[in-house]
Design an enzyme around this catalytic site. Structure first.
Site, PDB file in Angstrom:
ATOM      1  N   PHE A 505      15.484   3.132  38.447  1.00 17.64           N
ATOM      2  CA  PHE A 505      16.594   2.553  39.218  1.00 17.64           C
ATOM      3  C   PHE A 505      17.966   3.098  38.777  1.00 17.64           C
ATOM      4  O   PHE A 505      18.994   2.723  39.335  1.00 17.64           O
ATOM      5  CB  PHE A 505      16.596   1.009  39.130  1.00 17.64           C
ATOM      6  CG  PHE A 505      16.653   0.475  37.722  1.00 17.64           C
ATOM      7  CD1 PHE A 505      17.847   0.440  37.031  1.00 17.64           C
ATOM      8  CD2 PHE A 505      15.499   0.010  37.092  1.00 17.64           C
ATOM      9  CE1 PHE A 505      17.909  -0.058  35.738  1.00 17.64           C
ATOM     10  CE2 PHE A 505      15.556  -0.481  35.791  1.00 17.64           C
ATOM     11  CZ  PHE A 505      16.770  -0.516  35.120  1.00 17.64           C
ATOM     12  N   ARG A 533      27.164 -12.662  27.383  1.00 13.28           N
ATOM     13  CA  ARG A 533      25.847 -12.503  28.025  1.00 13.28           C
ATOM     14  C   ARG A 533      25.358 -13.859  28.552  1.00 13.28           C
ATOM     15  O   ARG A 533      24.758 -13.960  29.606  1.00 13.28           O
ATOM     16  CB  ARG A 533      24.829 -11.898  27.043  1.00 13.28           C
ATOM     17  CG  ARG A 533      25.179 -10.454  26.663  1.00 13.28           C
ATOM     18  CD  ARG A 533      23.995  -9.673  26.141  1.00 13.28           C
ATOM     19  NE  ARG A 533      23.024  -9.400  27.176  1.00 13.28           N
ATOM     20  CZ  ARG A 533      23.129  -8.407  28.071  1.00 13.28           C
ATOM     21  NH1 ARG A 533      24.139  -7.588  28.028  1.00 13.28           N
ATOM     22  NH2 ARG A 533      22.209  -8.242  28.995  1.00 13.28           N
ATOM     23  N   THR A 539      19.587 -11.066  34.185  1.00 10.68           N
ATOM     24  CA  THR A 539      19.822  -9.879  35.032  1.00 10.68           C
ATOM     25  C   THR A 539      19.596 -10.168  36.516  1.00 10.68           C
ATOM     26  O   THR A 539      20.391  -9.767  37.368  1.00 10.68           O
ATOM     27  CB  THR A 539      18.847  -8.745  34.606  1.00 10.68           C
ATOM     28  OG1 THR A 539      18.905  -8.624  33.192  1.00 10.68           O
ATOM     29  CG2 THR A 539      19.219  -7.429  35.241  1.00 10.68           C
ATOM     30  N   HIS A 566      28.474  -6.817  34.033  1.00 13.39           N
ATOM     31  CA  HIS A 566      27.729  -6.169  32.953  1.00 13.39           C
ATOM     32  C   HIS A 566      28.351  -6.595  31.628  1.00 13.39           C
ATOM     33  O   HIS A 566      29.534  -6.920  31.552  1.00 13.39           O
ATOM     34  CB  HIS A 566      27.828  -4.633  33.094  1.00 13.39           C
ATOM     35  CG  HIS A 566      27.513  -3.906  31.825  1.00 13.39           C
ATOM     36  ND1 HIS A 566      26.232  -3.737  31.376  1.00 13.39           N
ATOM     37  CD2 HIS A 566      28.333  -3.339  30.892  1.00 13.39           C
ATOM     38  CE1 HIS A 566      26.264  -3.083  30.211  1.00 13.39           C
ATOM     39  NE2 HIS A 566      27.530  -2.827  29.903  1.00 13.39           N
TER      40      HIS A 566
HETATM   41  N1  ATP Z   1      14.573  -3.536  38.375  1.00 16.09           N
HETATM   42  C1  ATP Z   1      15.809  -3.207  38.645  1.00 16.09           C
HETATM   43  N2  ATP Z   1      16.166  -2.797  39.861  1.00 16.09           N
HETATM   44  C2  ATP Z   1      17.412  -2.422  40.159  1.00 16.09           C
HETATM   45  N3  ATP Z   1      18.423  -2.485  39.265  1.00 16.09           N
HETATM   46  C3  ATP Z   1      18.138  -2.891  38.032  1.00 16.09           C
HETATM   47  C4  ATP Z   1      16.817  -3.295  37.655  1.00 16.09           C
HETATM   48  N4  ATP Z   1      16.866  -3.670  36.367  1.00 16.09           N
HETATM   49  C5  ATP Z   1      18.141  -3.506  35.957  1.00 16.09           C
HETATM   50  N5  ATP Z   1      18.923  -3.071  36.938  1.00 16.09           N
HETATM   51  C6  ATP Z   1      20.370  -2.775  36.904  1.00 16.09           C
HETATM   52  O1  ATP Z   1      20.696  -2.072  35.725  1.00 16.09           O
HETATM   53  C7  ATP Z   1      21.589  -2.821  34.920  1.00 16.09           C
HETATM   54  C8  ATP Z   1      21.241  -2.612  33.483  1.00 16.09           C
HETATM   55  O2  ATP Z   1      19.942  -3.023  33.257  1.00 16.09           O
HETATM   56  P1  ATP Z   1      19.524  -3.771  31.913  1.00 16.09           P
HETATM   57  O3  ATP Z   1      18.049  -3.791  31.852  1.00 16.09           O
HETATM   58  O4  ATP Z   1      20.284  -3.180  30.780  1.00 16.09           O
HETATM   59  O5  ATP Z   1      20.001  -5.231  32.287  1.00 16.09           O
HETATM   60  P2  ATP Z   1      20.930  -6.267  31.518  1.00 16.09           P
HETATM   61  O6  ATP Z   1      20.942  -5.936  30.083  1.00 16.09           O
HETATM   62  O7  ATP Z   1      20.605  -7.652  31.892  1.00 16.09           O
HETATM   63  O8  ATP Z   1      22.253  -6.026  32.271  1.00 16.09           O
HETATM   64  P3  ATP Z   1      23.574  -5.393  31.790  1.00 16.09           P
HETATM   65  O9  ATP Z   1      23.230  -4.294  30.828  1.00 16.09           O
HETATM   66  O10 ATP Z   1      24.173  -4.909  33.064  1.00 16.09           O
HETATM   67  O11 ATP Z   1      24.362  -6.464  31.164  1.00 16.09           O
HETATM   68  C9  ATP Z   1      21.452  -4.248  35.425  1.00 16.09           C
HETATM   69  O12 ATP Z   1      22.608  -5.016  35.241  1.00 16.09           O
HETATM   70  C10 ATP Z   1      21.158  -4.045  36.877  1.00 16.09           C
HETATM   71  O13 ATP Z   1      22.346  -3.885  37.626  1.00 16.09           O
END
Ligand code: ATP
Length: 588
Positions: A505, A533, A539, A566
């Site tokens: 993604f 957070r 998320t 974020h």
């Molecule tokens: N399965 C997915 N499909 C689409 N976008 C995703 C998915 N998982 C994560 N994202 C996007 O990528 C970003 C970063 O993913 P990560 O797994 O680091 O999530 P997070 O740690 O909860 O969020 P962030 O880092 O944004 O605070 C998410 O905020 C989201 O916008």
């Protein structure tokens, strides 16, 4: 006969101005029942006053009076009111007012103030600087309004603009303002909305580049200051030699344009005005001054709605601590009492104290034979540390706590928290409070060290959502240390999301973040990474709705990808990315 005489003498009758002035010479506390001639003094409260007089037995420092509002000029604001008013004068200064026959509140106030007088007399505490309260009836719209009018006349608004804040000039400008003898009475950090800029700068709305100006003013953090003249304002010191950090900055082309557009319309020139002074200091292009009463009032209503109320207050923070046994057994009762006493709990955390920390917090008991047992107890399990905020908060908390030992509290101060929350396990007060403002600052810094994190509002957030998110951030106690709107490059996005560049993604994420400018922020508070957070929520906005319905992602998120905000994952990542995105990451 004797009791009849006592009854007659319970309250001195004050029915003219000279008796009022004479009464203000009383030593200690005088409780004054302000009454109207047509309805007489409040009979319902007299048994309480009699009880207090007999039980406290402090005739030298506790006096009661009834004062007729109709015949005393000072009491003019209370004329023609049906509700009784009780004023509390300490050594001639009116420091508190209770409206209505609220016996428990009056009782508590008298006991607290007399306890304070006793301690002062015994040399156990210094006299607190209670602010004198304005004698206005709180129901009176007229007096509030006239107070407000005078506020607009007395204060100007200074707006330190986004380019100054982002380049680290904010602190320098504030320093210049105060060095010149002006007083910064209040400060608010904000990212202006378009609507606000259009409203506050309506006088220059017909200028050709106004749209560009609006976009500049909404591009990052501004500082709004309420400034009063102070006493030295006629003689602001001139800088004799240019200093490296204050030398006139060559404004960029953009800044020149903005200055040319804004300055003539906005500024009201006045000899020795703040505006003139900032011009001489070569920082006027970074800071607008608003002196027009109507506009000052607009700013006050929007950003400082409680200014009048809080101006007469002495807001103070203190560290409070519940020792392990009390925390374990009666935490909720204590927290309820704290809220009932009008404290705001700014931070709280449970922690097991180290021996060194326990020794520092128990210094007052170090010569007691139970000191070792106390330290053992203090380090045996989690304590609850709190940062409390209130008008006169430090002294007020100390006063509520009462003496340091349970024995003394039960005998002399049964109302104190020490007596109320005594536990068999220890002979000492189960609660702690800092003993001076300096100690409070040091202790708060020790137990609640500040941390910064990176926050980002994604491009798909609407301006209305951005405004709401910024409000949620402030409500949660974060300091907006830096904010800027920026269109992120693929390289910057990779810095922000170092761990997910390999995910399928990631391409969608890159595309989504390139759709428009993001709001990039440095958010500062204790435990900022985790707290931000928590405020963002999970998320996936669907999951957030179930698990954390008040979170930002629950309220404004659309999908996993478009989840509005974020935050950095840990303190290391936060530091790294902040340093890459901001040139002046320190608060200014
Ligand atoms: N399965 C997915 N499909 C689409 N976008 C995703 C998915 N998982 C994560 N994202 C996007 O990528 C970003 C970063 O993913 P990560 O797994 O680091 O999530 P997070 O740690 O909860 O969020 P962030 O880092 O944004 O605070 C998410 O905020 C989201 O916008």
């Amino acid at each position: 006969m004797a009791s009849k005489k006592r009854e007659v003498q319970l309250q001195a009758v004050i029915n003219n101005q000279s008796l009022w002035d004479e009464m203000l010479q009383n030593k200690g506390l005088t409780v004054i029942d302000v009454y109207q001639a047509w309805c007489g003094p409040c009979k319902a409260m007299q048994p309480l006053f009699r009880k207090l007089k007999n039980e406290l037995n402090e005739d030298e420092i506790l006096h009661f009076a009834v004062a007729e509002a109709d015949n005393i000029v000072t009491l003019q604001p209370f004329r023609d009111k049906c509700e009784p008013v009780f004023l509390f004068s300490v050594n001639g200064k009116i420091i508190a007012k209770i409206q209505g026959a609220n016996a428990p509140l009056v009782n508590k106030k008298v006991i607290n103030l007399i306890n304070e007088e006793r301690k002062i007399a015994a040399g156990e505490m210094a006299r607190p600087q209670h602010p004198e309260i304005p004698l206005v009836d709180s129901d009176s719209e007229v007096s509030e309004e006239s107070l407000y009018e005078s506020v607009q006349d007395l204060f100007s608004i200074a707006i330190i603009k986004p380019d100054a804040v982002i380049s680290g000039k904010g602190l320098e400008i504030k320093r210049k303002i105060t060095t010149a003898g002006f007083i910064i009475e209040a400060e608010h950090k904000t990212v202006f909305t378009e609507e606000q800029v259009v409203n506050f700068y309506s006088r220059i709305a017909d200028q050709p580049d106004f749209e560009e100006f609006v976009s500049f003013m909404t591009s990052g953090l501004s500082y709004i200051l309420v400034v009063s003249q102070g006493s030295k304002h006629n003689t602001p010191p001139e800088e004799t030699e240019p200093q490296p950090d204050t030398a006139p900055n060559k404004p960029s082309e953009d800044q020149c344009e903005i200055e040319a557009k804004v300055t003539p319309g906005m500024m009201k020139k006045k000899r020795d005005s703040l505006q003139e002074y900032l011009e001489r200091q070569h920082v006027a292009q970074f800071c607008d001054i608003e002196e027009n009463a109507t506009n000052v009032s607009k700013f006050m209503e929007t950003f400082f709605p409680d200014f009048i109320k809080t101006k007469s207050m002495k807001l103070e923070k203190t560290l409070a601590l519940l020792r392990p046994n009390l925390f374990h057994e009666r935490k909720d009762d204590v927290l309820r009492t704290i809220r009932d006493e009008d404290f705001k709990i700014l931070e709280q955390r449970q922690l097991v104290l180290s021996e060194k920390e326990a020794q520092a917090l128990c210094k007052e008991y170090e010569n007691e034979d139970y000191f070792n047992k106390l330290i053992e107890n203090m380090t045996s399990g989690p304590s609850l540390a709190l940062v409390l905020l209130r008008d006169n908060g430090l002294q007020y908390w100390k006063q509520l706590l009462g003496p340091k030992t349970v024995e003394e509290a039960i005998e002399y101060f049964p109302e104190s928290l020490c007596a109320q929350f005594a536990m068999d396990s220890l002979p000492v007060n189960q609660l702690y409070g800092s003993d001076s403002l300096e100690t409070a600052e040091r202790e708060i810094q020790h137990f609640f060290p500040l941390q910064s994190t990176l926050g980002l509002i994604k491009p798909h957030a609407t301006s209305e959502q951005i405004e709401k998110i910024l409000n949620m951030i402030k409500e949660a106690g974060f300091d907006l240390t830096q904010v800027k709107k920026m269109s992120l490059t693929p390289e910057q996005i990779e810095n922000i999301y170092p761990k997910i560049t390999g995910k399928d993604f990631y391409k969608d994420l890159l595309e989504m973040l390139s759709e428009g400018p993001s709001m990039v922020m440095i958010l500062t508070k204790w435990n900022a990474v985790a707290e931000w957070r928590r405020l963002m929520g999970p998320t996936d906005p669907e999951e957030a709705k179930v698990l954390s319905p008040d979170s930002i992602r629950s309220r404004f998120g659309i999908s996993k990808l478009k989840n509005v905000v974020h935050g950095a994952s840990n303190a290391y990542e936060a530091k790294e990315v902040i340093n890459r995105l901001f040139e002046n990451p320190e608060e200014n």
